[in-house]
Design a protein around this motif. Structure first.
Motif, PDB file in Angstrom:
ATOM      1  N   HIS A 110      -8.316  -2.289  24.623  1.00  7.05           N
ATOM      2  CA  HIS A 110      -7.453  -2.060  23.456  1.00  7.05           C
ATOM      3  C   HIS A 110      -7.823  -0.748  22.783  1.00  7.05           C
ATOM      4  O   HIS A 110      -9.011  -0.393  22.706  1.00  7.05           O
ATOM      5  N   THR A 111      -6.816  -0.049  22.293  1.00  6.75           N
ATOM      6  CA  THR A 111      -7.035   1.103  21.429  1.00  6.75           C
ATOM      7  C   THR A 111      -6.535   0.724  20.032  1.00  6.75           C
ATOM      8  O   THR A 111      -5.375   0.316  19.871  1.00  6.75           O
ATOM      9  N   ASN A 112      -7.430   0.832  19.019  1.00  7.12           N
ATOM     10  CA  ASN A 112      -7.132   0.365  17.664  1.00  7.12           C
ATOM     11  C   ASN A 112      -7.015   1.540  16.697  1.00  7.12           C
ATOM     12  O   ASN A 112      -7.771   2.520  16.808  1.00  7.12           O
ATOM     13  N   ARG A 113      -6.084   1.381  15.741  1.00 11.58           N
ATOM     14  CA  ARG A 113      -6.018   2.317  14.618  1.00 11.58           C
ATOM     15  C   ARG A 113      -5.624   1.510  13.373  1.00 11.58           C
ATOM     16  O   ARG A 113      -5.070   0.409  13.472  1.00 11.58           O
ATOM     17  N   SER A 114      -5.909   2.090  12.203  1.00 11.16           N
ATOM     18  CA  SER A 114      -5.677   1.361  10.943  1.00 11.16           C
ATOM     19  C   SER A 114      -4.444   1.883  10.222  1.00 11.16           C
ATOM     20  O   SER A 114      -3.989   3.005  10.439  1.00 11.16           O
ATOM     21  N   MET A 115      -3.921   1.017   9.358  1.00  3.23           N
ATOM     22  CA  MET A 115      -2.789   1.390   8.509  1.00  3.23           C
ATOM     23  C   MET A 115      -2.906   0.583   7.212  1.00  3.23           C
ATOM     24  O   MET A 115      -3.085  -0.640   7.263  1.00  3.23           O
ATOM     25  N   ALA A 116      -2.858   1.254   6.022  1.00  2.94           N
ATOM     26  CA  ALA A 116      -2.912   0.590   4.716  1.00  2.94           C
ATOM     27  C   ALA A 116      -1.562   0.722   4.046  1.00  2.94           C
ATOM     28  O   ALA A 116      -1.019   1.823   3.916  1.00  2.94           O
ATOM     29  N   ILE A 117      -1.024  -0.412   3.630  1.00  2.46           N
ATOM     30  CA  ILE A 117       0.310  -0.428   3.022  1.00  2.46           C
ATOM     31  C   ILE A 117       0.189  -1.131   1.670  1.00  2.46           C
ATOM     32  O   ILE A 117      -0.267  -2.279   1.592  1.00  2.46           O
ATOM     33  N   SER A 118       0.566  -0.456   0.589  1.00  2.00           N
ATOM     34  CA  SER A 118       0.509  -1.053  -0.752  1.00  2.00           C
ATOM     35  C   SER A 118       1.855  -1.663  -1.108  1.00  2.00           C
ATOM     36  O   SER A 118       2.902  -1.099  -0.800  1.00  2.00           O
ATOM     37  N   GLY A 119       1.830  -2.868  -1.770  1.00  2.00           N
ATOM     38  CA  GLY A 119       3.055  -3.542  -2.154  1.00  2.00           C
ATOM     39  C   GLY A 119       3.464  -3.181  -3.581  1.00  2.00           C
ATOM     40  O   GLY A 119       2.950  -2.244  -4.203  1.00  2.00           O
ATOM     41  N   ASP A 120       4.414  -3.998  -4.148  1.00  2.00           N
ATOM     42  CA  ASP A 120       4.875  -3.755  -5.512  1.00  2.00           C
ATOM     43  C   ASP A 120       3.785  -4.011  -6.517  1.00  2.00           C
ATOM     44  O   ASP A 120       3.741  -3.408  -7.585  1.00  2.00           O
ATOM     45  N   ASP A 121       2.881  -4.896  -6.226  1.00  2.00           N
ATOM     46  CA  ASP A 121       1.743  -5.154  -7.107  1.00  2.00           C
ATOM     47  C   ASP A 121       0.489  -5.259  -6.255  1.00  2.00           C
ATOM     48  O   ASP A 121       0.532  -5.237  -5.030  1.00  2.00           O
ATOM     49  N   GLU A 122      -0.655  -5.415  -6.939  1.00  2.00           N
ATOM     50  CA  GLU A 122      -1.951  -5.417  -6.236  1.00  2.00           C
ATOM     51  C   GLU A 122      -2.031  -6.532  -5.206  1.00  2.00           C
ATOM     52  O   GLU A 122      -2.625  -6.384  -4.150  1.00  2.00           O
ATOM     53  N   GLY A 123      -1.427  -7.647  -5.495  1.00  2.00           N
ATOM     54  CA  GLY A 123      -1.526  -8.774  -4.571  1.00  2.00           C
ATOM     55  C   GLY A 123      -0.718  -8.589  -3.309  1.00  2.00           C
ATOM     56  O   GLY A 123      -0.921  -9.296  -2.328  1.00  2.00           O
ATOM     57  N   ASP A 124       0.239  -7.670  -3.301  1.00  2.00           N
ATOM     58  CA  ASP A 124       1.056  -7.448  -2.107  1.00  2.00           C
ATOM     59  C   ASP A 124       0.482  -6.385  -1.180  1.00  2.00           C
ATOM     60  O   ASP A 124       1.082  -6.057  -0.163  1.00  2.00           O
ATOM     61  N   ALA A 125      -0.665  -5.786  -1.540  1.00  2.00           N
ATOM     62  CA  ALA A 125      -1.268  -4.752  -0.691  1.00  2.00           C
ATOM     63  C   ALA A 125      -1.614  -5.339   0.681  1.00  2.00           C
ATOM     64  O   ALA A 125      -2.113  -6.455   0.783  1.00  2.00           O
ATOM     65  N   VAL A 126      -1.354  -4.546   1.747  1.00  2.00           N
ATOM     66  CA  VAL A 126      -1.558  -5.024   3.123  1.00  2.00           C
ATOM     67  C   VAL A 126      -2.409  -4.002   3.884  1.00  2.00           C
ATOM     68  O   VAL A 126      -2.170  -2.801   3.825  1.00  2.00           O
ATOM     69  N   LEU A 127      -3.429  -4.539   4.608  1.00  2.00           N
ATOM     70  CA  LEU A 127      -4.191  -3.731   5.563  1.00  2.00           C
ATOM     71  C   LEU A 127      -3.723  -4.139   6.960  1.00  2.00           C
ATOM     72  O   LEU A 127      -3.728  -5.327   7.305  1.00  2.00           O
ATOM     73  N   ALA A 128      -3.333  -3.179   7.738  1.00  2.00           N
ATOM     74  CA  ALA A 128      -2.795  -3.472   9.077  1.00  2.00           C
ATOM     75  C   ALA A 128      -3.674  -2.841  10.159  1.00  2.00           C
ATOM     76  O   ALA A 128      -4.089  -1.686  10.050  1.00  2.00           O
ATOM     77  N   LEU A 129      -3.961  -3.624  11.173  1.00  2.00           N
ATOM     78  CA  LEU A 129      -4.655  -3.131  12.374  1.00  2.00           C
ATOM     79  C   LEU A 129      -3.618  -3.044  13.492  1.00  2.00           C
ATOM     80  O   LEU A 129      -3.018  -4.057  13.875  1.00  2.00           O
ATOM     81  N   VAL A 130      -3.392  -1.832  13.972  1.00  5.77           N
ATOM     82  CA  VAL A 130      -2.385  -1.599  15.017  1.00  5.77           C
ATOM     83  C   VAL A 130      -3.110  -1.459  16.361  1.00  5.77           C
ATOM     84  O   VAL A 130      -4.038  -0.648  16.497  1.00  5.77           O
ATOM     85  N   ILE A 131      -2.671  -2.236  17.332  1.00  5.82           N
ATOM     86  CA  ILE A 131      -3.376  -2.320  18.628  1.00  5.82           C
ATOM     87  C   ILE A 131      -2.436  -1.898  19.752  1.00  5.82           C
ATOM     88  O   ILE A 131      -1.279  -2.342  19.808  1.00  5.82           O
ATOM     89  N   ARG A 132      -2.961  -1.062  20.638  1.00  2.94           N
ATOM     90  CA  ARG A 132      -2.220  -0.667  21.839  1.00  2.94           C
ATOM     91  C   ARG A 132      -2.984  -1.177  23.061  1.00  2.94           C
ATOM     92  O   ARG A 132      -4.181  -0.907  23.222  1.00  2.94           O
ATOM     93  N   ASP A 133      -2.308  -1.929  23.914  1.00  2.00           N
ATOM     94  CA  ASP A 133      -2.948  -2.490  25.112  1.00  2.00           C
ATOM     95  C   ASP A 133      -3.036  -1.403  26.188  1.00  2.00           C
ATOM     96  O   ASP A 133      -2.018  -0.980  26.745  1.00  2.00           O
ATOM     97  N   GLU A 134      -4.257  -0.946  26.485  1.00  3.61           N
ATOM     98  CA  GLU A 134      -4.483   0.113  27.478  1.00  3.61           C
ATOM     99  C   GLU A 134      -4.932  -0.443  28.820  1.00  3.61           C
ATOM    100  O   GLU A 134      -5.284   0.315  29.726  1.00  3.61           O
ATOM    101  N   THR A 135      -4.911  -1.774  28.941  1.00  2.05           N
ATOM    102  CA  THR A 135      -5.453  -2.394  30.157  1.00  2.05           C
ATOM    103  C   THR A 135      -4.780  -1.872  31.434  1.00  2.05           C
ATOM    104  O   THR A 135      -5.494  -1.472  32.379  1.00  2.05           O
ATOM    105  N   PRO A 136      -3.442  -1.838  31.535  1.00  2.00           N
ATOM    106  CA  PRO A 136      -2.833  -1.341  32.784  1.00  2.00           C
ATOM    107  C   PRO A 136      -3.232   0.088  33.115  1.00  2.00           C
ATOM    108  O   PRO A 136      -3.486   0.409  34.279  1.00  2.00           O
ATOM    109  N   ARG A 137      -3.289   0.938  32.086  1.00  2.00           N
ATOM    110  CA  ARG A 137      -3.647   2.337  32.352  1.00  2.00           C
ATOM    111  C   ARG A 137      -5.075   2.455  32.861  1.00  2.00           C
ATOM    112  O   ARG A 137      -5.341   3.171  33.838  1.00  2.00           O
ATOM    113  N   PHE A 138      -6.004   1.765  32.202  1.00  2.00           N
ATOM    114  CA  PHE A 138      -7.391   1.873  32.620  1.00  2.00           C
ATOM    115  C   PHE A 138      -7.620   1.203  33.976  1.00  2.00           C
ATOM    116  O   PHE A 138      -8.454   1.655  34.765  1.00  2.00           O
TER     117      PHE A 138
END
Length: 502
Positions: A110-138
C-alpha cells in the motif's frame, strides 16, 4: 504538537458519497482517533468485509495488521501512517508492505497519504487516510526482477537522469568477470560501455534522449584487462516508475576467437600450400576451373599463374589422356578419393611429364573445391626403363654369371616398376629356405624335421622373415613369395645340407 492540516469545510455525508465510488481506499478518523468510516475500496484492500475488521481505532489497527517497510523492517509504534495522521503529521506517499497479523505470509503493498478536511464546526472535522493498492505493480516488478536476474543473457539497467547502473544480472557478471559492486552506482561512461564502439557517440546521444539504441558491436573493457566483443542494444523501460534504460548483450567473443583461429589456419594453409615443393593446385568442384596453383605446379607445367587460374585442365590440354581425366573428375563428383593415379602431363612447351595424381574434395570459403597434388616421376620412370633395358641386355647371356647374380638381376627386373618393398635379395639363405618350406605347405614341426632345427629356432626364423617382408601370417607370406616368382627351393639343394638324413 505539530499544527493540524486545514482544508475547506465540507459536509461529512457529502464526503462519504464522494469517496465511496473511488478506486483509491479512503479511511475517515474522527477527532477521538476512531475509524469512523471506510469506503469499499479500503475494505477490499485490507481483505475485510466490514469496517469493524479494521480494528476500530489506531491501536486496534496495529493489532489487526502488521506493516513493514519495503526493506523488510517492521514499522515501530507511532510509525504507522494512521498513527502519524492522528499525531498531526503530513503523510506523503509512504509505501509499506501490509499483512494480517494472523498470516504474515499474506502480503500486499500500500502507498498511503493523508488528507485533513474541516467541517462546519469542530465536531465535523475529518482526518482521511488515502490508500493506493500497489500490489499488482510491485508483483510485476518482482517478476521482472526475477526474470532479469535469472536470464542467462547478460543485462544491465541504468537510470536515465544520471546514467548510473541500478541493476546487473549474473549473465553480465559471468561474461565480463566484474563483481556486482563494480557495476552498481557507476555510470555508462565510467564502465566504458561504448568507448570502443564505432557508433558509440550515436549510442550515447540516444541514451541522453531516452530513445531506443539499436544493436551494434562494441568492445566492453574487462576488469582484468583486455576486452570482450559483444552486440549491445538498449530499450527504455520504467523501474519503480523511474525512467531507465535496459541494455542487453550477445557475446560474440567466441565467434571472434573462432574467426581469428580460422584466419590463422587459413594463413598457415596458404603458406604451406604456396611453399610446398610438391606441385599442387585448387579447382572448383562444379566446373573444375583452377582457382589457385603453387610455384611447384607452375614450374612443372611451364604455365604462369595467370595462364592457369580461371581455366580448366581441359582448356589447358594439361593431361595427355582425356578419358583418364574425365574418369578422375567423375570420381571426384562421386566423392571418391583419387590416389596416385598415373597421368601424363602435357607441358606448355609441348614436352611431357610423368605424374602420379592425387585429389580430394574440400570445402573452402563455403564452396566445394578440389585439391590436386602431383608427384613428378618422370626421372624415376626413365631410370627404371634404363635399368630394365640393362638387365635384359645382361641376362641375354648369363653363362658367365653365377646363379646368385642372375637371381638378383631377375628380382630387380621384376620389381623395378613396383612400389618399394622388401625384396628376396634382402633375405638370408636360411630365411629363403624357411619361406620355401612355407610355400610348400610345411608346418613348424615338419620344418624342424627337414632342417634339423629346434621348433623354437624355426619360430625365431619365421618371426624374422615376417618382419622383413611385412606380413603376419603364412598365407600372406605365400602370396608375397608368389608375387615375386618364388615357389621354394629344390629338394636337391636341401639334401646337400649337413646332417640331412638319407
Amino acid at each position: 504538537m505539530p499544527e493540524r492540516l486545514k482544508a475547506p469545510p465540507l459536509d461529512r455525508a457529502t464526503l462519504q458519497v464522494l469517496f465511496d465510488g473511488l478506486s483509491e481506499g479512503v479511511i475517515f478518523l474522527d477527532g477521538k482517533g476512531r475509524i469512523a468510516w471506510a469506503n469499499a475500496a479500503a475494505l477490499a484492500m485490507h481483505r475485510v468485509e466490514a469496517i469493524g475488521d479494521l480494528g476500530g481505532d489506531a491501536k486496534g489497527y496495529r493489532r489487526a495488521f502488521t506493516l513493514r517497510y519495503r526493506n523488510n523492517h517492521p514499522l515501530e509504534e507511532g510509525q504507522y501512517p494512521i498513527e502519524r495522521l492522528l499525531a498531526g503529521e503530513t503523510v506523503e506517499d509512504v509505501t509499506v508492505e501490509i499483512s494480517p497479523a494472523t498470516d504474515l505470509d499474506l502480503v500486499w503493498v500500500h502507498t498511503n497519504r493523508s488528507m485533513a478536511i474541516s467541517g462546519d464546526d469542530e465536531g465535523d472535522a475529518v482526518l482521511a487516510l488515502v490508500i493506493r493498492d500497489e500490489t499488482p505493480r510491485f508483483e510485476a516488478e518482482e517478476r521482472f526482477e526475477r526474470s532479469f536476474n535469472a536470464n542467462p543473457a547478460p543485462g544491465l539497467i541504468c537510470r536515465l537522469d544520471d546514467h548510473r547502473f541500478i541493476r546487473v544480472n549474473q549473465g553480465f557478471l559471468e561474461m565480463t568477470g566484474f563483481m556486482k559492486e563494480d557495476i552498481i552506482g557507476r555510470t555508462v561512461e565510467a564502465i566504458g560501455l561504448f568507448s570502443n564502439c564505432e557508433s558509440g557517440e550515436d549510442a550515447l546521444a540516444k541514451l541522453v534522449e531516452g530513445r531506443v539504441i539499436r544493436h551494434r558491436e562494441a568492445l566492453v573493457p574487462l576488469p582484468a584487462g583486455g576486452d570482450r566483443l559483444v552486440i549491445v542494444a538498449g530499450e527504455p523501460i520504467a523501474v519503480v516508475e523511474e525512467p531507465c534504460m535496459l541494455f542487453t548483450f550477445a557475446d560474440l567473443d567466441a565467434r571472434r576467437k573462432a574467426q581469428n583461429a580460422l584466419r590463422q589456419s587459413e594463413e598457415r594453409f596458404s603458406k604451406s600450400f604456396r611453399l610446398s615443393p610438391a606441385p599442387a593446385a585448387i579447382s572448383r568442384l562444379d566446373d573444375f576451373v583452377f582457382t589457385e596453383a603453387n610455384d611447384a605446379f607452375l614450374q612443372i607445367s611451364g604455365y604462369g599463374l595467370t595462364d592457369v587460374v580461371g581455366r580448366t585442365a581441359g582448356e589447358l590440354r594439361l593431361w595427355d589422356d582425356v578419358a583418364a581425366r574425365w574418369d578422375i573428375e567423375q570420381k571426384l563428383r562421386d566423392n571418391t578419393f583419387v590416389r596416385n593415379e598415373p597421368m601424363r602431363m602435357k607441358q606448355k612447351d609441348g614436352s611431357f611429364a610423368e605424374c602420379l595424381v592425387s585429389a580430394e574434395r574440400v570445402e573452402i570459403n563455403d564452396e566445394q573445391c578440389v585439391i590436386w597434388a602431383l608427384q613428378d616421376v618422370t626421372e624415376r620412370r626413365r631410370s627404371e626403363a634404363q635399368l630394365v633395358e640393362a638387365i635384359e641386355s645382361v641376362m641375354a647371356d648369363t653363362s658367365w654369371l653365377s646363379r646368385s647374380i642372375v637371381d638378383r638381376l631377375a628380382t630387380l627386373k621384376q620389381t623395378s616398376t613396383a612400389a618399394p618393398t622388401a625384396q628376396l635379395v634382402a633375405l638370408s639363405d636360411r630365411e629363403r629356405e624357411i619361406l620355401g618350406l612355407i610355400c610348400s605347405g610345411q608346418s613348424d614341426a615338419e620344418m624342424s624335421d627337414t632342417l634339423h632345427l629346434s621348433k623354437n629356432t624355426i619360430r625365431n626364423h619365421i618371426a624374422s622373415l615376417y618382419g622383413k617382408i611385412g606380413v603376419n601370417r603364412r598365407a600372406a607370406a605365400v602370396i608375397w613369395a608368389r608375387e615375386r616368382g618364388f615357389t621354394g627351393l629344390p629338394d636337391a639343394k636341401l639334401s646337400k645340407r649337413p646332417g640331412r638324413q638319407k
